[in-house]
Structure formats: structure tokens, C-alpha cells
Design a protein around this motif. Structure first.
Motif, mmCIF file in Angstrom:
data_model
loop_
_atom_site.group_PDB
_atom_site.id
_atom_site.type_symbol
_atom_site.label_atom_id
_atom_site.label_comp_id
_atom_site.label_asym_id
_atom_site.label_seq_id
_atom_site.Cartn_x
_atom_site.Cartn_y
_atom_site.Cartn_z
ATOM 1 N N CYS A 1 -9.712 -0.450 10.359
ATOM 2 C CA CYS A 1 -9.025 0.852 10.353
ATOM 3 C C CYS A 1 -10.042 1.992 10.258
ATOM 4 O O CYS A 1 -9.955 2.972 11.007
ATOM 5 N N LEU A 2 -10.997 1.842 9.355
ATOM 6 C CA LEU A 2 -11.984 2.916 9.170
ATOM 7 C C LEU A 2 -12.863 3.075 10.405
ATOM 8 O O LEU A 2 -13.094 4.197 10.879
ATOM 9 N N ILE B 1 -9.201 -3.177 6.382
ATOM 10 C CA ILE B 1 -9.674 -1.824 6.007
ATOM 11 C C ILE B 1 -10.840 -1.425 6.919
ATOM 12 O O ILE B 1 -10.880 -0.310 7.450
ATOM 13 N N THR C 1 -5.243 2.606 2.649
ATOM 14 C CA THR C 1 -5.461 1.183 2.960
ATOM 15 C C THR C 1 -5.946 0.405 1.730
ATOM 16 O O THR C 1 -6.154 -0.806 1.814
ATOM 17 N N THR D 1 0.875 -1.185 0.000
ATOM 18 C CA THR D 1 0.000 0.000 0.000
ATOM 19 C C THR D 1 0.905 1.226 0.000
ATOM 20 O O THR D 1 2.075 1.141 0.386
ATOM 21 N N ALA E 1 -9.003 4.545 1.103
ATOM 22 C CA ALA E 1 -9.498 3.173 1.313
ATOM 23 C C ALA E 1 -10.203 2.659 0.061
ATOM 24 O O ALA E 1 -10.198 1.462 -0.234
#
Ligand SMILES: Cc1cc2nc3c(=O)[nH]c(=O)nc-3n(C[C@H](O)[C@H](O)[C@H](O)COP(=O)(O)OP(=O)(O)OC[C@H]3O[C@@H](n4cnc5c(N)ncnc54)[C@H](O)[C@@H]3O)c2cc1C
Length: 438
Positions: free
Chosen positions: A115-116, A112, A104, A96, A186
Motif C-alpha cells: 500500500c505504501l 502495508i 493500515t 483496521t 501505517a
């Protein structure tokens, strides 16, 4: 310590120990003389040449906006290129773009999502709760980003648990993207540059070490090489060198690591020795690789957080300046980090084999690539570790050194996380002290 067979050669008004960037900057801006333990200038900012290839001692790029530094580069004759960074991260077996928190795209969906969600519904929003670097990561980026990259990368880079690190060093090092950037990164391959070094400067010739070369050329015979200081007598104001020379000084300025300068003194109070024992750093092992193939990548460098990969960073000198590699060739600079309690492997050959195998595994090398040479190099005290003991130990040691007439500066003299421009500024600030001292 009484030195036999030593003789006093010179008497110097302002004596500087160490011809790294800090020491040379101090001498360039003042009337002083440097004694350097090695045969070449530049310390950790020097470059080495191997079979027509140029390698720095770990990735080095200039990302300052300080006009004083940029003017200095011009004054001393360093021709700088402006390079657009192409930095990547390899984690969870996926590439990435850097920084992780804004890119991401391409990672497994579960990661992902973590993380979000962690960023959007961050539970760690109370600034008062930040007691260490781990807390700070949670506060800045939320649980998912922390857990999936930042924590494991920090553990691998520093070689200690991120809970044991303070936040004194973080400042501009970790950009916090907007929610829009996080979402865009993302959903798409976002190429927007984040952070201080999205565009960096790099010398056209001689690698990063060109800065040190050009500074040393300006200083000419104001640097004495192969002068390894082994003892300092602050009562008689004499420095003893390994080659048998003694130099008398009026004022002493040192860029040696704080821990090392104390080793040169006798009668150091026990509480100061105890403070020094608490100072810790990591060690970097570099592997330089020359390859008989052009343009193996367009990337500038890659960070590696996965634990099954031995290295923490890999960079491509030919993408800093094409003059770092001979025509038709490429090169790789591999950085492996060891924490204060980790030992460095004795068997270099098996380490290099492991490095090559892993470079193939992560698609940096192809198994058919012809490797021209590999060499390895150790940097002791590569990065000062900001643990909870550092600040009070440094303050105690500084106060003691000042009381016996030794002024310390530079990245390791201050026991700080200084970039090269900051080390140069540290030397410049000391030059003002030198000039004001009678
Ligand atoms: C892996 C790595 C990557 C880095 N990347 C970047 C980057 O991308 N960008 C950036 O701006 N900065 C970077 N830096 C930081 C930069 O290299 C330093 O800030 C700078 O070079 C420090 O200069 P200095 O003069 O303070 O210390 P040093 O370079 O350590 O100089 C000290 C000098 O003292 C000499 N010496 C030691 N002991 C004795 C003795 N007993 N007698 C006489 N002489 C002695 C040494 O030989 C050395 O020449 C990086 C550093 C490292 C380690």
C-alpha cells in the motif's frame, strides 16, 4: 390499458407519487398532494420497530453541512444527536480503522508495504487515462490500496466489476489522505477522523425514520396511503390505483424508480424501453438481530471486503442513539449486497445461520450471546449502479417522460446516488417548479 370497475374519486392540481423524503419535501414546500403505495411514509429512509428495537433500512446517518437541511430538521421538530463516528474495516482477517487508505496499522506487513509503495511511487498519475472507477482508484491511491481493499470492496458492494463503473458518483465519497497521514496510519493506531461523516447527526428518537415521521405529521392529510399507482394515462391525465380509484391530475411529479414508472405507462417507444432495460441496480438484504446483552461494541459500523464473509456492512443502532435498543440490550444491522445478476437465496433460515456464524468468526458476536430474534428484509434497487450505460439511458428516459408531462425527482426518480439530504433538496427544487406552474 382500460381499467374496468375503476372510479374517479378526486381531481388534484399537483399530484406527487411517493411519500419518501423527496416526495414529502416537495409537498412540504408547495401546494400539492402525495399518493403513497405503502401504509407508512419514508420509503427507504423509514425505520421499523421490532420488539422494542428500532432498525433503519440499511445504515442511515445525516452528514450534511447544508444549513437549509439543518434548519428544516429544526422546523419539523427532529431532535438530532451529534455522534462521533467509530468506523472500522475488516479485511485480511484484521480490523483496521476507516478509511483504509489512512489506516493500515495492524495489517500483515506485506500488505502495508504494498500500500505504501503504491501510494508513494504511484505509476497511474495521468488523469487522461481514467476511463472507469478502477482506473480512478489507481490514480487516487495507487496499486496496493486498490488491490488490497478498494477493488474487492467495490466488487462486493456493487456486485459488478469496478472496470464497468464510471466515476460520476465518487465526488466526496473517498477522501485522499496526505502522505503524512498515510504514514502515521501505517505506523500507529491513528484515531483522526477523515471524510464527510467523521461527526454525523442522528435522530434521538425513532431511528432515522424520525425525519419521515415528522415530515408526514406536518403534511397530515396531504398524504394518501395505500395508494399503489398501477397505471398512468397521460392523455386523459389520470392515475389508476390498485384499490380501484382513479385520480385526475393537472401536473404529475414522480419519485418512483425510473424503471418502474415506465411500467405504468402504455405505448412506451421501443427505444425508451431498451434504455430502461440497461438501467441496473443492486439489491440489499438486511438482517436485523436483537441481543440480550448491553454494549456489545463501541463501533458505529464495520465494512467487510473479504469474499468468504457474506455481508458487506454491519452497524450497531444502539451506538447511533441509545433509544434504538431497549435497556440492557444491543442490536446488529447486517447488510448483504447482491449485484444485478446475482440471485437472492430462497432459504432465509440457512442464510441467517451463516450470518450468525460469520458474526462469531469476526468477533462481533460471542458464541454464548443470547439472540432474542432475527428478521430479514429486502431493499430492491438499493443503490443505482453507475455503469457506462446509465447516463445516456437516463437522459433518453427523462426527455421522453418530460414530453408526456411527467416530472421525475428523488434518488430513484433521478436514478442517482443521492444521500437523504440530497433527496430532500431534490424535492425542494421540484417544489419551486410546482409553485411556478399555473
Ligand atoms: C441501504 C441504504 C443506505 C443509505 N444510507 C444513507 C445514509 O447513511 N445517509 C443518507 O443521507 N442517505 C442514505 N441513503 C439514501 C436515502 O435513503 C435516500 O436518498 C432517500 O431516502 C431517498 O428518498 P426518495 O424519496 O427519493 O426515494 P424513496 O425513499 O424510494 O421514496 C419513494 C416512495 O415511492 C413509493 N412508491 C413506489 N412505487 C409506488 C407506486 N407505484 N405508487 C405509489 N407510491 C409508490 C415508495 O413506497 C416510497 O415511499 C441510503 C439508502 C440506502 C438504500
Amino acid at each position: 390499458m382500460v381499467q374496468e370497475n375503476f372510479s374517479t374519486k378526486e381531481s388534484i392540481k399537483n399530484l406527487i407519487l411517493g411519500a419518501g423524503l423527496a416526495g414529502m419535501s416537495a409537498a412540504y414546500h408547495s401546494d400539492s398532494h402525495i399518493y403513497e403505495g405503502q401504509s407508512l411514509p419514508g420509503g427507504v429512509a423509514k425505520s421499523i420497530k421490532i420488539k422494542g428495537f428500532t432498525f433503519d433500512l440499511g445504515i442511515h446517518v445525516l452528514h450534511t453541512k447544508n444549513q437549509f437541511i439543518l434548519n428544516l430538521m429544526e422546523d419539523i421538530g427532529v431532535k438530532m444527536l451529534e455522534v462521533e463516528r467509530e468506523a472500522w474495516i475488516y479485511s485480511h482477517k484484521t480490523y483496521t480503522r476507516f478509511p483504509f487508505q489512512a489506516n493500515t496499522f495492524g495489517l500483515p506487513h506485506e500488505i502495508i508495504k504494498d500500500c505504501l509503495m503504491g501510494f508513494i511511487q504511484n505509476k497511474y498519475t495521468n488523469k487522461q487515462d481514467i476511463k472507469n472507477y478502477h482506473d480512478w482508484l489507481l490514480y487516487m491511491f495507487g496499486k496496493g490500496f486498490t488491490q488490497h481493499f478498494m477493488y474487492p470492496y467495490a466488487q462486493k458492494f456493487w456486485g459488478i466489476n469496478p472496470n464497468e463503473l464510471t466515476t460520476d458518483w465518487v465526488n466526496v465519497r473517498h477522501p485522499r489522505p496526505s502522505l503524512e497521514d498515510v504514514l502515521t496510519g501505517a505506523l500507529t493506531d491513528q484515531t483522526k477522523g477523515f471524510g464527510v461523516n467523521a461527526i454525523f447527526r442522528y435522530p434521538k428518537e425513532n431511528g432515522y425514520g424520525d425525519i419521515a415521521i415528522k415530515l408526514s405529521q406536518k403534511l397530515k392529510d396531504r398524504i394518501s396511503y395505500n395508494k399503489l399507482a398501477i397505471n398512468i394515462d397521460t392523455n386523459s391525465k389520470k392515475v389508476y390505483f390498485k384499490d380501484g380509484d382513479i385520480v385526475k391530475y393537472e401536473n404529475l411529479y414522480s419519485t418512483l424508480p425510473l424503471t418502474k414508472i415506465l411500467d405504468l405507462l402504455t405505448d412506451v417507444p421501443p427505444e425508451i424501453s431498451r434504455a430502461a432495460q440497461l438501467l441496473i441496480s443492486n439489491t440489499f438484504q438486511l438482517v436485523f438481530i436483537g441481543i440480550d446483552k448491553p454494549n456489545i461494541t463501541t463501533k458505529s459500523w464495520i465494512y467487510f471486503s473479504d469474499n468468504d464473509i457474506p455481508f458487506v456492512r454491519v452497524s450497531f443502532p444502539g451506538n447511533m442513539s441509545e433509544n434504538c435498543v431497549p435497556p440492557g440490550c444491543s442490536s446488529i444491522l447486517v447488510e448483504i449486497s447482491y449485484g444485478p445478476n446475482e440471485s437472492i437465496p430462497n432459504n432465509i433460515n440457512s442464510l441467517i445461520t451463516k450470518v450468525i456464524e460469520n458474526l462469531i468468526k469476526v468477533d462481533v458476536l460471542d458464541s454464548t450471546d443470547k439472540i432474542l430474534f432475527t428478521e430479514s428484509h429486502i431493499i430492491n434497487d438499493a443503490y443505482v449502479i453507475f455503469d457506462h450505460n446509465r447516463k445516456s439511458s437516463v437522459n433518453k428516459i427523462n426527455a421522453y417522460l418530460q414530453s408526456i408531462g411527467i416530472n421525475v425527482f428523488g434518488r430513484y426518480g433521478n436514478w442517482e446516488y443521492l444521500w437523504s439530504d440530497e433527496s430532500i433538496m431534490s424535492g425542494y427544487n421540484i417544489s419551486k417548479l410546482i409553485s411556478s406552474t399555473k
